[in-house]
Motif scaffolding. Structure first.
Motif, PDB file in Angstrom:
ATOM      1  N   PRO A   1      61.928  11.267 -14.370  1.00 19.11           N
ATOM      2  CA  PRO A   1      61.359  10.680 -15.572  1.00 19.11           C
ATOM      3  C   PRO A   1      60.162   9.785 -15.259  1.00 19.11           C
ATOM      4  O   PRO A   1      60.035   9.283 -14.149  1.00 19.11           O
ATOM      5  CB  PRO A   1      62.515   9.837 -16.120  1.00 19.11           C
ATOM      6  CG  PRO A   1      63.309   9.436 -14.918  1.00 19.11           C
ATOM      7  CD  PRO A   1      63.201  10.602 -13.970  1.00 19.11           C
ATOM      8  N   ALA A   2      59.316   9.596 -16.276  1.00 19.16           N
ATOM      9  CA  ALA A   2      58.132   8.744 -16.127  1.00 19.16           C
ATOM     10  C   ALA A   2      58.557   7.293 -16.297  1.00 19.16           C
ATOM     11  O   ALA A   2      58.360   6.681 -17.338  1.00 19.16           O
ATOM     12  CB  ALA A   2      57.086   9.134 -17.162  1.00 19.16           C
ATOM     13  N   LEU A   3      59.193   6.782 -15.256  1.00 13.95           N
ATOM     14  CA  LEU A   3      59.634   5.383 -15.274  1.00 13.95           C
ATOM     15  C   LEU A   3      58.405   4.487 -15.218  1.00 13.95           C
ATOM     16  O   LEU A   3      57.350   4.904 -14.718  1.00 13.95           O
ATOM     17  CB  LEU A   3      60.523   5.112 -14.059  1.00 13.95           C
ATOM     18  CG  LEU A   3      61.808   5.939 -13.980  1.00 13.95           C
ATOM     19  CD1 LEU A   3      62.466   5.765 -12.611  1.00 13.95           C
ATOM     20  CD2 LEU A   3      62.770   5.535 -15.091  1.00 13.95           C
ATOM     21  N   PRO A   4      58.543   3.241 -15.683  1.00 19.57           N
ATOM     22  CA  PRO A   4      57.384   2.339 -15.670  1.00 19.57           C
ATOM     23  C   PRO A   4      56.681   2.283 -14.306  1.00 19.57           C
ATOM     24  O   PRO A   4      55.449   2.321 -14.242  1.00 19.57           O
ATOM     25  CB  PRO A   4      57.995   0.996 -16.055  1.00 19.57           C
ATOM     26  CG  PRO A   4      59.140   1.363 -16.939  1.00 19.57           C
ATOM     27  CD  PRO A   4      59.698   2.640 -16.383  1.00 19.57           C
ATOM     28  N   ASP A   5      57.449   2.233 -13.220  1.00 15.59           N
ATOM     29  CA  ASP A   5      56.836   2.185 -11.876  1.00 15.59           C
ATOM     30  C   ASP A   5      55.952   3.397 -11.611  1.00 15.59           C
ATOM     31  O   ASP A   5      54.879   3.293 -11.042  1.00 15.59           O
ATOM     32  CB  ASP A   5      57.919   2.196 -10.791  1.00 15.59           C
ATOM     33  CG  ASP A   5      58.584   0.852 -10.685  1.00 15.59           C
ATOM     34  OD1 ASP A   5      58.168  -0.055 -11.438  1.00 15.59           O
ATOM     35  OD2 ASP A   5      59.510   0.731  -9.859  1.00 15.59           O
ATOM     36  N   ARG A   6      56.461   4.544 -11.998  1.00 16.18           N
ATOM     37  CA  ARG A   6      55.706   5.779 -11.744  1.00 16.18           C
ATOM     38  C   ARG A   6      54.439   5.792 -12.575  1.00 16.18           C
ATOM     39  O   ARG A   6      53.399   6.270 -12.126  1.00 16.18           O
ATOM     40  CB  ARG A   6      56.582   6.999 -12.040  1.00 16.18           C
ATOM     41  CG  ARG A   6      57.677   7.158 -10.998  1.00 16.18           C
ATOM     42  CD  ARG A   6      58.564   8.368 -11.239  1.00 16.18           C
ATOM     43  NE  ARG A   6      59.584   8.412 -10.198  1.00 16.18           N
ATOM     44  CZ  ARG A   6      60.849   8.798 -10.381  1.00 16.18           C
ATOM     45  NH1 ARG A   6      61.246   9.202 -11.578  1.00 16.18           N
ATOM     46  NH2 ARG A   6      61.701   8.798  -9.380  1.00 16.18           N
ATOM     47  N   ILE A   7      54.548   5.279 -13.782  1.00 18.24           N
ATOM     48  CA  ILE A   7      53.356   5.228 -14.639  1.00 18.24           C
ATOM     49  C   ILE A   7      52.341   4.240 -14.051  1.00 18.24           C
ATOM     50  O   ILE A   7      51.143   4.542 -13.975  1.00 18.24           O
ATOM     51  CB  ILE A   7      53.751   4.864 -16.087  1.00 18.24           C
ATOM     52  CG1 ILE A   7      54.517   6.043 -16.696  1.00 18.24           C
ATOM     53  CG2 ILE A   7      52.522   4.514 -16.917  1.00 18.24           C
ATOM     54  CD1 ILE A   7      55.014   5.839 -18.090  1.00 18.24           C
ATOM     55  N   MET A   8      52.828   3.114 -13.592  1.00 21.17           N
ATOM     56  CA  MET A   8      51.909   2.129 -13.005  1.00 21.17           C
ATOM     57  C   MET A   8      51.233   2.709 -11.761  1.00 21.17           C
ATOM     58  O   MET A   8      50.038   2.508 -11.541  1.00 21.17           O
ATOM     59  CB  MET A   8      52.651   0.823 -12.655  1.00 21.17           C
ATOM     60  CG  MET A   8      53.137   0.032 -13.867  1.00 21.17           C
ATOM     61  SD  MET A   8      51.913  -0.195 -15.174  1.00 21.17           S
ATOM     62  CE  MET A   8      50.778  -1.330 -14.404  1.00 21.17           C
ATOM     63  N   ASP A   9      52.004   3.443 -10.958  1.00 19.36           N
ATOM     64  CA  ASP A   9      51.394   4.079  -9.772  1.00 19.36           C
ATOM     65  C   ASP A   9      50.299   5.058 -10.181  1.00 19.36           C
ATOM     66  O   ASP A   9      49.237   5.116  -9.561  1.00 19.36           O
ATOM     67  CB  ASP A   9      52.460   4.844  -8.962  1.00 19.36           C
ATOM     68  CG  ASP A   9      53.366   3.887  -8.203  1.00 19.36           C
ATOM     69  OD1 ASP A   9      53.019   2.689  -8.124  1.00 19.36           O
ATOM     70  OD2 ASP A   9      54.425   4.338  -7.716  1.00 19.36           O
ATOM     71  N   ALA A  10      50.570   5.820 -11.236  1.00 24.87           N
ATOM     72  CA  ALA A  10      49.572   6.795 -11.687  1.00 24.87           C
ATOM     73  C   ALA A  10      48.314   6.085 -12.173  1.00 24.87           C
ATOM     74  O   ALA A  10      47.189   6.517 -11.897  1.00 24.87           O
ATOM     75  CB  ALA A  10      50.160   7.669 -12.800  1.00 24.87           C
ATOM     76  N   ILE A  11      48.524   4.974 -12.883  1.00 23.57           N
ATOM     77  CA  ILE A  11      47.360   4.218 -13.367  1.00 23.57           C
ATOM     78  C   ILE A  11      46.564   3.682 -12.173  1.00 23.57           C
ATOM     79  O   ILE A  11      45.338   3.792 -12.123  1.00 23.57           O
ATOM     80  CB  ILE A  11      47.792   3.048 -14.285  1.00 23.57           C
ATOM     81  CG1 ILE A  11      48.426   3.601 -15.572  1.00 23.57           C
ATOM     82  CG2 ILE A  11      46.607   2.143 -14.627  1.00 23.57           C
ATOM     83  CD1 ILE A  11      49.039   2.549 -16.480  1.00 23.57           C
ATOM     84  N   LYS A  12      47.295   3.140 -11.184  1.00 27.67           N
ATOM     85  CA  LYS A  12      46.618   2.574 -10.013  1.00 27.67           C
ATOM     86  C   LYS A  12      45.859   3.639  -9.245  1.00 27.67           C
ATOM     87  O   LYS A  12      44.721   3.428  -8.832  1.00 27.67           O
ATOM     88  CB  LYS A  12      47.638   1.893  -9.090  1.00 27.67           C
ATOM     89  CG  LYS A  12      47.901   0.454  -9.498  1.00 27.67           C
ATOM     90  CD  LYS A  12      48.960  -0.185  -8.618  1.00 27.67           C
ATOM     91  CE  LYS A  12      49.801  -1.145  -9.423  1.00 27.67           C
ATOM     92  NZ  LYS A  12      51.202  -1.178  -9.008  1.00 27.67           N
TER      93      LYS A  12
END
Ligand code: FES
Ligand code: FES
Lengths: 157, 756
Positions: free
Chosen positions: B738-749
């Protein structure tokens, strides 16, 4: 310990272990099996009962904490063979699928309406935020509460 | 039938609604049998190892303990709980209690005691010493030939290729080719009722198993195989089911409870707690998919190559079947004539996979539908436009020669959704700067209708109108909470023109229910069992007409059937009830007003859906909020509109979990770190959007009243639609669900880094 409390309007006196969970007292000692267990840790709400007008997870309540309390379980909603308005609107709206979350869900909704006769959608969602349902996606449950509010006739308590 | 429908299409509450809202309904966990004992399982606390010593003496010594069982005093027979009918080849690798534990949660023992408290206490007194073995958690490592074998023949146990055309050649002709690698998580079914079962054995060794199962005859088969007891000595009664979603498909507790009861000759109850439910039952299969899609300049898909790595967990169960099932779906959604699908299945030292709502469809569609958005993006095309160019049309053929698609209305779904969702406006809306990013996404999905073309798909039903004019429909129906029984009742009511309240379906029981080949599996119930209900009702209707004509002394063509009464249209004063007609027919003609027949599924059309979603992503925290959700489904015809809407809304809740929050995680040693609801996040009411449902009711020729499946199909497009919306909002490419907040933040970074 001697546990004296009121369950669905009936005074009860039981000799129980003070550490016994309320859910087990209701199910195993009083035979009130309508209250369900889904997690045993306060995370699913299947075991919700109303204690002194507040919705509470009965899996987290110990015998000693139930002393002298007034408890309503799902079996206490029906009056003289007639379903409570909320029970009827749950049926009308299709808020019941497998039914396992239903008793707890109904008790949370009932407690909400005891305190707030005209809750907003947000308040309804919040009131059942501790009740998980895997079948319905909650929409029809919320509609059922709305219907009960709109149909009126919702007496406090 | 061209007259107006009386019962089909209406919302009529589930047959046991009243018992459910009043708390009177009895689930197996609520049952008490005289002299009943309670069992507790002992599960492995390590992910891989062999038992060196097991000391049960302290447990046995505890007052109230009746017996303790483990690998030393239980059958060594290997079985595969996935097998639902005789004649299917399976890898047998599961046994009641093991000495070689292969995952955190593997069964090593059971304690039986006079009360559940004593059984629990005793279970904690069992001491086990293990020789620990290497732990493999990553399916990509498991795939390697030199990975430490979890089973004797190694970890890579299955591979399969399905192909049409010449994908290798065609792939080279692409104007552009986009490749993605997408991971989908192992998830928990999270039915609110945990697995539970009671088995009771009589003095001559006949066992009765009470269980909230999906296939009574499968339970009978597996208990028989695991215990080597003839099938006729095993009776299985389905109990009210508090949700299943595939999780209660494979018999897990039943053979154990049956063994305990058979050995002790007393009723034994076995109920799992939530942690046991999460770790020791089944999970949604984790997959890692890689896909390459080649398109021409205009956006026509010219070739596709898909590879799925299937993580079956520690035992085979349905690892082979699901690998194949996923592949079949990829040929039924788009017009792709040159395509290869390859699946490989492996063991890991993780929780056992099994059937879970959608049976691989949500996984494979996550892989392919996220990829297609990336293709559209590379082409600078609107993803809706791009899909419309490529989607299948009604009555297209399956290019691999599989069952025909039928009245496939996915294009209608997408067009309808685009309009209702105001897609064009929302998709092209300029992005706002600031903390909260909005985006829209959509995805399509395809799912089947039974086993036709793959496995035996038939059901025998018996319908009889009795002397009181009410009807009894006997069949092995497994209502798991989605309204199967009422669906069947509505079909029969419609055909017979008899009020739905006058139709009764008795309990599902191997001793009295006629045989059914597959139970509640493969989205077959509405299409196949419903088709059978319609057919048998038509036979009884024909009898009502034939005997009605004889008794009324008129032409069959003049017989009118309405609301439980029959009369001659030329003499309206003489109306006799169905009950009276049944009595006269019995008396005069020695014939009953009933029929029994076996119905073979006539086909396996595809059900379709398209979901549209708008999200808002908090770019500071990575949290996603769903602002709007629309699900459009091609289900032929809704038999019960309320159930259909409820199925879709519930399915979306499950799909959102797969997209955003639900994942069974492990530590480096394979210990489950999400073994409770406080660590495993099921979407609750405040986080759940209102799901708008739109149905495309273009009748399916082979379905009863035009109906086809919905309950599984509805969870298929959800996760990819949400991921596509997040990717659109942030202009990223999320590849791990799932697109957990951490994974989303990594993608943004990583996007920000790219730009620098
Ligand atoms: S059982 Fe009490 S909250 Fe889940
Ligand atoms: S109705 Fe099944 S969990 Fe809510």
């Amino acid at each position: 310990m001697l546990l004296e409390f009121d369950v669905n309007g009936i005074k009860r006196k039981l000799d129980v272990d003070p550490e016994m969970r309320l859910i087990d007292i209701l199910r195993d000692k009083l035979g009130l099996k309508g209250t369900k267990e889904g997690c045993g840790e306060g995370e699913c709400g299947a075991c919700t009962v109303i204690i002194d007008s507040v919705a509470v997870n009965s899996c987290l309540v110990l015998a000693i904490q139930a002393r002298d309390k007034q408890i309503i379980t799902i079996e206490g909603l029906e009056k003289d063979g007639e379903l409570d308005l909320l029970q009827k609107t749950f049926i009308n709206q299709g808020a019941v699928q497998c039914g396992y979350c239903t008793p707890g869900m109904l008790m949370s909704c009932k407690a909400l309406l005891m305190q707030n006769t005209n809750p907003t959608e947000k308040e309804i969602r919040l009131a059942i935020s501790g009740n998980l349902c895997r079948c319905t996606g909650y929409t029809k449950i919320i509609r059922a509460v709305r219907e009960a509010v709109e149909t009126g006739g919702m007496q406090n308590g | 039938m061209d007259q107006k429908l009386k019962y089909i299409g209406k919302y009529i509450p589930i047959h046991d609604a009243k018992e459910k809202v009043s708390g009177k309904i009895v689930y197996v966990g609520d049952m008490e049998l005289h002299g009943m004992l309670h069992a507790k399982l002992v599960l492995s606390p390590i992910a891989h190892g062999r038992i060196k010593h097991i000391n049960i003496s302290k447990a046995e010594a505890l007052p109230g303990v009746i017996a303790v069982f483990n690998y030393k005093n239980s059958p060594e027979i290997l079985y595969n709980a996935h097998k639902w009918i005789e004649g299917i080849e399976v890898i047998r690798d599961e046994r009641l209690f093991t000495s070689h534990v292969r995952f955190f949660g593997d069964r090593i023992a059971a304690v039986v005691a006079e009360s559940k408290e004593i059984a629990e206490k005793a279970a904690n007194l069992i001491e086990v010493e293990y020789e620990e073995l290497p732990v493999i958690l990553d399916p990509e490592i498991a795939k390697k030939a030199d990975s430490y074998p979890i089973h004797p023949d190694g970890n890579h146990f299955f591979s399969k290729e399905i192909k049409c055309g010449n994908p290798d050649e065609k792939m080279k002709e692409g104007f552009l080719t986009i490749e993605d690698r997408i991971e989908t998580p192992k998830t928990h079914h999270a039915a609110m009722e945990t697995h539970a079962c009671i088995a009771d054995t009589d003095q001559i060794g006949n066992i009765t198993v009470y269980t909230p199962c999906q296939v009574i005859f499968q339970v009978q088969l597996i208990v028989s195989e695991a215990l080597k007891i003839p099938r006729n000595k095993i009776r299985v009664i389905k109990t009210t089911t508090g949700g299943s979603f595939g999780g209660k498909g494979q018999p897990i507790l039943e053979p154990i409870a049956a063994f305990l009861s058979y050995t002790l000759k007393r009723p034994v109850k076995l109920v799992l707690d939530r942690t046991e439910e999460i770790i020791a039952t089944r999970t949604r299969t984790k997959t890692i998919g890689t896909v390459q899609t080649a398109v021409d300049k205009e956006g026509n898909i010219i070739a596709r190559d898909i590879h799925m790595l299937v993580d079956a967990g520690a035992y085979t169960t349905n690892g082979e079947a699901i690998a194949v099932a996923m592949g079949k779906k990829t040929f039924k959604l788009y017009r792709i004539y040159d395509q290869r699908y390859v699946a490989e299945a492996v063991y890991t030292n993780t929780l056992i996979a099994g059937a879970c709502r959608g049976y691989g469809s949500p996984q494979i569609h996550s892989v392919t539908e996220i990829n297609l958005d990336n293709v559209a993006k590379a082409l600078h095309m609107d993803p809706v436009e791009f899909r419309l160019k490529n989607l299948v049309h009604p009555y297209d053929k399956d290019p691999t020669g599989g069952p025909e698609l039928g009245n496939a209305r996915i294009i209608d779904c997408v067009k309808k959704g685009r309009e209702l969702f105001e897609w064009d406006k929302k998709y092209s809306r300029p992005k706002q700067a600031g903390r909260y990013a909005r985006g829209v996404g959509m995805a399509c999905g395809a799912h089947g209708n039974g086993y036709f073309g793959a496995y035996p798909d038939f059901i025998t039903l018996s319908l009889r109108i009795n002397e009181e004019g009410t009807a009894v429909l006997k069949g092995a129906f497994h209502d798991v909470g989605c309204g199967t029984n009422m669906t069947m009742m509505q079909i029969v009511a419609e055909v017979l023109d008899l009020d739905v309240s006058k139709i009764y379906i008795p309990a599902t029981d191997t001793l009295v229910s006629p045989f059914d080949s597959a139970g509640t599996q493969a989205s077959r119930v509405t299409f196949v069992c419903g088709g059978a209900a319609k057919k048998v009702a038509e036979q009884v209707r024909a009898k009502l007409i034939a005997y009605g004509a004889k008794v009324l002394d008129c032409m069959e063509a003049d017989v009118v059937l309405e609301d439980g009464y029959v009369w001659d249209c030329n003499s309206i004063d003489l109306k006799i009830s169905y009950g009276e007609l049944a009595v006269i027919t019995q008396k005069r003609y020695s014939e009953e007003m009933g029929a029994t027949m076996t119905y073979q599924s006539p086909g396996n059309p595809t059900s379709y859906g398209a979901h549209f979603v708008e999200v808002e992503v908090d770019t500071m925290t990575g949290r996603v909020k769903i602002l709007a959700y629309l699900a459009v489904h091609d289900l032929g015809k809704a038999i019960n509109s309320g159930f259909v809407e409820g199925q879709i809304q519930g399915a979306v809740q499950m799909g959102i979990g797969m997209a955003l929050s639900e994942e069974i995680t492990f530590d480096s040693k394979g210990k489950v770190t999400a073994g409770r609801f406080s660590r495993y996040h099921v979407i609750n009411a405040p986080d759940m959007p209102e799901v708008q449902v739109e149905l495309i009711e273009r009748l399916e020729d082979l379905g009863p009243f035009g109906a086809k499946s919905i309950g599984e199909a509805a969870t298929v497009p959800t996760a990819p639609a949400i991921i596509n919306a997040i990717n659109h909002a942030l202009d990223v490419n999320l590849t791990v669900l799932p697109a957990l907040p951490d994974r989303i933040m990594d993608a943004i970074k990583s996007k920000t880094k790219e730009r620098v």
